[in-house]
Design an enzyme around this catalytic site. Structure first.
Site, mmCIF file in Angstrom:
data_model
loop_
_atom_site.group_PDB
_atom_site.id
_atom_site.type_symbol
_atom_site.label_atom_id
_atom_site.label_comp_id
_atom_site.label_asym_id
_atom_site.label_seq_id
_atom_site.Cartn_x
_atom_site.Cartn_y
_atom_site.Cartn_z
ATOM 1 N N THR A 15 0.823 -1.215 0.000
ATOM 2 C CA THR A 15 0.000 0.000 0.000
ATOM 3 C C THR A 15 0.857 1.265 0.000
ATOM 4 O O THR A 15 2.051 1.232 0.302
ATOM 5 C CB THR A 15 -0.935 0.026 1.221
ATOM 6 O OG1 THR A 15 -0.147 0.091 2.413
ATOM 7 C CG2 THR A 15 -1.827 -1.194 1.261
ATOM 8 N N ASP A 16 0.187 2.379 -0.313
ATOM 9 C CA ASP A 16 0.853 3.674 -0.266
ATOM 10 C C ASP A 16 0.554 4.342 1.081
ATOM 11 O O ASP A 16 0.001 3.704 1.977
ATOM 12 C CB ASP A 16 0.414 4.545 -1.447
ATOM 13 C CG ASP A 16 -1.087 4.818 -1.479
ATOM 14 O OD1 ASP A 16 -1.753 4.683 -0.429
ATOM 15 O OD2 ASP A 16 -1.595 5.185 -2.556
ATOM 16 N N GLN A 17 0.872 5.618 1.213
ATOM 17 C CA GLN A 17 0.681 6.312 2.493
ATOM 18 C C GLN A 17 -0.783 6.439 2.892
ATOM 19 O O GLN A 17 -1.091 6.702 4.039
ATOM 20 C CB GLN A 17 1.318 7.700 2.442
ATOM 21 C CG GLN A 17 2.828 7.640 2.448
ATOM 22 C CD GLN A 17 3.434 9.026 2.420
ATOM 23 O OE1 GLN A 17 2.913 9.921 1.766
ATOM 24 N NE2 GLN A 17 4.542 9.196 3.120
#
Length: 132
Positions: A15-17
């Site tokens: 996942t990203d932030q």
């Protein structure tokens, strides 16, 4: 049966932030689905490669509809679409635990003789599986 399903839990590293699955991480989910589709039909991708046959992707289309998020349990659905000469095609989708459609994809793969480096028709045992 022309369809097979697997489940995959989204890992934090995918996942990203914003805790949303990075777009490039969908490709491995779909790959797991295709490999397990073959395994479910009695075809080991590893054995196929050991016998000198590879199955690279030559075309893929992915449509992102809704985001998958960290810790979601995803269902990857792989559907055999067609096989012609040297190609095999799959339609795929990913759904979340609420059965919401998140992503759809279409893949075209080609059977390749690894030693010759060229496209070949699939072996008979694979044709037999695809015809049922």
């Amino acid at each position: 049966m022309k369809e097979h399903q697997i489940q995959v839990r989204v890992r934090y590293s995918e996942t990203d932030q914003m805790s949303v699955v990075y777009h490039g991480n969908y490709v491995p989910y779909f790959e797991m689905g295709r490999v397990e589709w073959l395994r479910n039909k009695g075809i080991s991708y590893k054995s196929m490669e050991e016998s000198g046959i590879a199955l690279p992707i030559v075309s893929m289309t992915i449509n992102y509809k809704k985001p998958a998020r960290y810790d979601d349990l995803l269902t990857v659905i792989t559907k055999f679409k067609s096989q012609s000469s040297v190609k095999i095609e799959f339609d795929c989708e990913i759904r979340n635990e609420n059965d919401e459609l998140l992503t759809t994809a279409h893949f075209v793969l080609v059977f390749v003789d690894v030693k010759l480096g060229k496209a070949i028709p699939p072996p008979q045992y694979i044709l037999d599986v695809m015809s049922h």
